[in-house]
Design a protein around this motif. Structure first.
Motif, PDB file in Angstrom:
ATOM      1  N   ARG A   1       0.845  -1.139  -0.103  1.00  0.00           N
ATOM      2  CA  ARG A   1      -0.133  -0.037  -0.007  1.00  0.00           C
ATOM      3  C   ARG A   1       0.748   1.494   0.014  1.00  0.00           C
ATOM      4  O   ARG A   1       0.357   2.424   0.481  1.00  0.00           O
ATOM      5  CB  ARG A   1      -0.978   0.007   1.257  1.00  0.00           C
ATOM      6  CG  ARG A   1      -2.273  -0.872   1.092  1.00  0.00           C
ATOM      7  CD  ARG A   1      -3.087  -0.882   2.370  1.00  0.00           C
ATOM      8  NE  ARG A   1      -3.961  -1.810   1.984  1.00  0.00           N
ATOM      9  CZ  ARG A   1      -5.317  -1.541   1.395  1.00  0.00           C
ATOM     10  NH1 ARG A   1      -5.551  -0.482   0.811  1.00  0.00           N
ATOM     11  NH2 ARG A   1      -6.094  -2.370   1.273  1.00  0.00           N
ATOM     12  N   GLU A   2       1.963   1.031  -0.445  1.00  0.00           N
ATOM     13  CA  GLU A   2       2.796   2.262  -0.515  1.00  0.00           C
ATOM     14  C   GLU A   2       3.466   2.551  -1.683  1.00  0.00           C
ATOM     15  O   GLU A   2       3.922   1.703  -2.509  1.00  0.00           O
ATOM     16  CB  GLU A   2       3.922   2.266   0.368  1.00  0.00           C
ATOM     17  CG  GLU A   2       4.881   1.088   0.384  1.00  0.00           C
ATOM     18  CD  GLU A   2       6.090   1.018   1.345  1.00  0.00           C
ATOM     19  OE1 GLU A   2       6.426   2.011   1.764  1.00  0.00           O
ATOM     20  OE2 GLU A   2       6.592  -0.012   1.544  1.00  0.00           O
ATOM     21  N   VAL A   3       3.869   3.717  -2.020  1.00  0.00           N
ATOM     22  CA  VAL A   3       4.793   4.269  -3.108  1.00  0.00           C
ATOM     23  C   VAL A   3       6.066   4.203  -3.014  1.00  0.00           C
ATOM     24  O   VAL A   3       6.600   4.647  -1.896  1.00  0.00           O
ATOM     25  CB  VAL A   3       4.222   5.674  -3.553  1.00  0.00           C
ATOM     26  CG1 VAL A   3       5.307   6.253  -4.850  1.00  0.00           C
ATOM     27  CG2 VAL A   3       3.101   5.562  -4.245  1.00  0.00           C
ATOM     28  N   VAL A   4       6.723   3.261  -3.306  1.00  0.00           N
ATOM     29  CA  VAL A   4       8.088   2.969  -3.055  1.00  0.00           C
ATOM     30  C   VAL A   4       9.015   4.034  -3.580  1.00  0.00           C
ATOM     31  O   VAL A   4       9.922   4.432  -2.973  1.00  0.00           O
ATOM     32  CB  VAL A   4       8.470   1.544  -3.517  1.00  0.00           C
ATOM     33  CG1 VAL A   4      10.068   1.207  -3.211  1.00  0.00           C
ATOM     34  CG2 VAL A   4       7.771   0.468  -2.897  1.00  0.00           C
ATOM     35  N   GLU A   5       8.828   4.384  -4.749  1.00  0.00           N
ATOM     36  CA  GLU A   5       9.576   5.406  -5.276  1.00  0.00           C
ATOM     37  C   GLU A   5       8.922   6.158  -6.584  1.00  0.00           C
ATOM     38  O   GLU A   5       8.250   5.409  -7.180  1.00  0.00           O
ATOM     39  CB  GLU A   5      10.977   4.526  -6.109  1.00  0.00           C
ATOM     40  CG  GLU A   5      12.092   5.453  -6.562  1.00  0.00           C
ATOM     41  CD  GLU A   5      13.186   4.817  -6.661  1.00  0.00           C
ATOM     42  OE1 GLU A   5      14.487   5.211  -7.265  1.00  0.00           O
ATOM     43  OE2 GLU A   5      13.253   3.510  -6.896  1.00  0.00           O
ATOM     44  N   ARG A   6       9.608   7.396  -6.679  1.00  0.00           N
ATOM     45  CA  ARG A   6       8.919   8.114  -7.960  1.00  0.00           C
ATOM     46  C   ARG A   6      10.142   8.818  -8.522  1.00  0.00           C
ATOM     47  O   ARG A   6      10.728   9.610  -7.765  1.00  0.00           O
ATOM     48  CB  ARG A   6       7.848   9.181  -7.464  1.00  0.00           C
ATOM     49  CG  ARG A   6       6.450   8.740  -6.892  1.00  0.00           C
ATOM     50  CD  ARG A   6       5.438   9.789  -6.637  1.00  0.00           C
ATOM     51  NE  ARG A   6       5.973  10.907  -6.245  1.00  0.00           N
ATOM     52  CZ  ARG A   6       5.148  12.149  -6.094  1.00  0.00           C
ATOM     53  NH1 ARG A   6       3.989  11.946  -6.680  1.00  0.00           N
ATOM     54  NH2 ARG A   6       5.671  13.059  -5.551  1.00  0.00           N
ATOM     55  N   VAL A   7      10.341   8.753  -9.821  1.00  0.00           N
ATOM     56  CA  VAL A   7      11.307   9.397 -10.295  1.00  0.00           C
ATOM     57  C   VAL A   7      10.746  10.088 -11.643  1.00  0.00           C
ATOM     58  O   VAL A   7       9.889   9.629 -12.401  1.00  0.00           O
ATOM     59  CB  VAL A   7      12.720   8.609 -10.792  1.00  0.00           C
ATOM     60  CG1 VAL A   7      13.051   7.896  -9.388  1.00  0.00           C
ATOM     61  CG2 VAL A   7      12.170   7.576 -11.775  1.00  0.00           C
ATOM     62  N   TYR A   8      11.463  10.989 -12.415  1.00  0.00           N
ATOM     63  CA  TYR A   8      11.138  11.399 -13.387  1.00  0.00           C
ATOM     64  C   TYR A   8      12.376  11.846 -14.351  1.00  0.00           C
ATOM     65  O   TYR A   8      13.421  12.221 -13.744  1.00  0.00           O
ATOM     66  CB  TYR A   8      10.252  12.476 -13.608  1.00  0.00           C
ATOM     67  CG  TYR A   8      10.612  14.080 -12.933  1.00  0.00           C
ATOM     68  CD1 TYR A   8      11.209  14.941 -13.827  1.00  0.00           C
ATOM     69  CD2 TYR A   8      10.498  14.385 -11.449  1.00  0.00           C
ATOM     70  CE1 TYR A   8      11.818  16.300 -13.435  1.00  0.00           C
ATOM     71  CE2 TYR A   8      11.208  15.488 -11.358  1.00  0.00           C
ATOM     72  CZ  TYR A   8      11.676  16.376 -12.100  1.00  0.00           C
ATOM     73  OH  TYR A   8      12.182  17.452 -11.650  1.00  0.00           O
TER      74      TYR A   8
ATOM     75  N   LEU B   1      16.005   5.410 -11.283  1.00  0.00           N
ATOM     76  CA  LEU B   1      15.248   4.467 -10.556  1.00  0.00           C
ATOM     77  C   LEU B   1      16.308   3.729  -9.946  1.00  0.00           C
ATOM     78  O   LEU B   1      17.180   3.144 -10.157  1.00  0.00           O
ATOM     79  CB  LEU B   1      14.443   3.627 -11.257  1.00  0.00           C
ATOM     80  CG  LEU B   1      13.314   2.980 -10.813  1.00  0.00           C
ATOM     81  CD1 LEU B   1      12.380   4.004 -10.139  1.00  0.00           C
ATOM     82  CD2 LEU B   1      12.515   2.262 -11.655  1.00  0.00           C
ATOM     83  N   GLU B   2      16.050   3.753  -8.446  1.00  0.00           N
ATOM     84  CA  GLU B   2      16.946   2.925  -7.671  1.00  0.00           C
ATOM     85  C   GLU B   2      16.459   1.421  -7.618  1.00  0.00           C
ATOM     86  O   GLU B   2      16.972   0.276  -7.375  1.00  0.00           O
ATOM     87  CB  GLU B   2      17.102   3.326  -6.375  1.00  0.00           C
ATOM     88  CG  GLU B   2      17.826   4.555  -6.375  1.00  0.00           C
ATOM     89  CD  GLU B   2      18.015   5.128  -4.744  1.00  0.00           C
ATOM     90  OE1 GLU B   2      17.525   4.566  -3.821  1.00  0.00           O
ATOM     91  OE2 GLU B   2      18.656   6.243  -4.686  1.00  0.00           O
ATOM     92  N   SER B   3      14.952   1.331  -7.510  1.00  0.00           N
ATOM     93  CA  SER B   3      14.159   0.094  -7.381  1.00  0.00           C
ATOM     94  C   SER B   3      14.352  -0.805  -8.819  1.00  0.00           C
ATOM     95  O   SER B   3      14.705  -0.133  -9.852  1.00  0.00           O
ATOM     96  CB  SER B   3      12.712   0.400  -7.114  1.00  0.00           C
ATOM     97  OG  SER B   3      12.479   1.023  -6.231  1.00  0.00           O
TER      98      SER B   3
END
Length: 268
Positions: free
Chosen positions: A92-99, A128-130
C-alpha cells in the motif's frame, strides 16, 4: 536501471527505414510469453474505490508476502520536451517516484513513438533505484505494425517484463465488435491483420479490456487496448490490468504515473 540491450536504445537520428528495421529486430528479440519470477496472483487491489493501492495476498501459510514491485510509466510534454514519470508501488505504499525531462527530437509519427519518447523513459529508469518486477507503460506493446511498440521497445532494451496499456487501437482486428457497450471485466481478443506485418494473420496480439463501465445505459467507457510488451503473455497482461484497475479506467500504476507526470509538468 540501465539498458541490457544498448543496441536497441532509441536513436531519433535514424531514418524511417532504419527505425522500422530496428523495430523488426526488437520484435524478434521480444518474448510474448510469461517469463518472470513473481506470482501474478500476488498483484491485486484492495481498499475503497479511489484509495486502493497494490497489495499482497496471503500465502499458503496464512502470512502476507511482499507484493511484486509494479511500476507505471507515463509521459507529459512541455513544449518540445518530454517528461517521463515512473511510479513504483509495493503493498500500500509508493516505493519510489522519479522523472526525467528530455527533448523530443522528432515529431509524432504513428508506429515510431518510442523514438520520440523512449529517450526520456530510459533516462527516468536510469534514475530509478528500484528494480520493478513488472512495468505498465502508457502505449502499445505487441499491438503494433511491427510488434514493437513503446512497451516492447522499452521492455526489450531493459529486459524487464512490460505491459502496453493504450487508449486507442493502433492496428489489428478485434474478434468481436467494439461498438457495443462492453460490461466491466470483459475482454475481446485483438488479432493480427494485414497491418501487422511481422505476425501471422489471426495471431492474438492483445486484448481490448473493459476495466471500468457505467451502469447507466446512457453512458459508456471505451475499453483499454492492452498488449504484452516483453516477457508477458497477452492473457496475463489483460489479467494484471483488470487486477489493478481500482475503480478507474486506467490501471493504478499508469494512473499514478500520469498524475505525477502532470504534477512535474506543472512545476516546470
Amino acid at each position: 536501471m540501465e539498458p541490457v540491450r544498448p543496441e536497441f536504445v532509441p536513436d531519433p537520428s535514424l531514418s524511417t527505414a532504419e527505425m522500422e528495421a530496428l523495430q523488426r529486430e526488437i520484435a524478434d528479440a521480444a518474448v510474448f510469453e510469461d517469463d518472470f519470477a513473481f506470482d501474478p496472483a500476488a498483484v491485486s487491489l484492495d481498499g475503497p474505490v479511489g484509495q486502493a493501492t497494490l497489495s499482497a495476498r496471503p500465502d499458503e501459510e496464512g502470512t502476507t508476502s511482499d507484493a511484486p514491485l509494479v511500476a507505471g510509466v507515463d509521459q507529459a510534454f512541455v513544449g518540445d520536451r518530454a517528461v517521463s514519470a515512473i511510479v513504483v508501488l509495493r503493498g500500500r505504499e509508493v516505493v519510489e517516484r522519479v522523472y526525467a525531462v528530455e527533448p523530443t527530437e522528432i515529431p509524432y509519427v504513428p508506429g515510431l513513438l518510442s523514438f520520440r519518447e523512449g529517450g526520456a523513459i530510459l533516462a527516468a529508469f536510469a534514475a530509478l533505484e528500484s528494480e520493478p518486477d513488472i512495468v505498465f507503460v502508457d502505449g502499445s506493446g505487441r499491438i503494433h505494425y511491427r510488434e514493437a511498440g513503446l512497451a516492447t521497445h522499452v521492455g526489450v532494451t531493459l529486459d524487464v517484463p512490460t505491459i502496453g496499456v493504450a487508449k486507442n487501437l493502433l492496428c489489428g482486428r478485434p474478434r468481436e465488435s467494439l461498438d457495443e457497450k462492453l460490461p466491466e471485466g470483459a475482454r475481446v481478443a485483438i488479432e493480427a491483420d494485414a497491418q501487422v506485418e511481422t505476425a501471422p494473420a489471426g495471431t492474438v496480439v492483445g486484448y481490448a479490456v473493459q476495466s471500468r463501465q457505467y451502469e447507466s445505459s446512457s453512458r459508456y467507457v471505451n475499453p483499454l487496448v492492452v498488449s504484452p510488451g516483453h516477457r508477458v503473455s497477452a492473457e496475463t497482461a489483460a489479467d494484471l490490468v483488470l487486477a489493478t484497475a481500482a475503480g478507474y479506467k486506467l490501471p493504478e500504476p499508469t494512473r499514478l504515473a500520469d498524475s505525477y507526470a502532470d504534477s512535474v509538468k506543472g512545476d516546470l
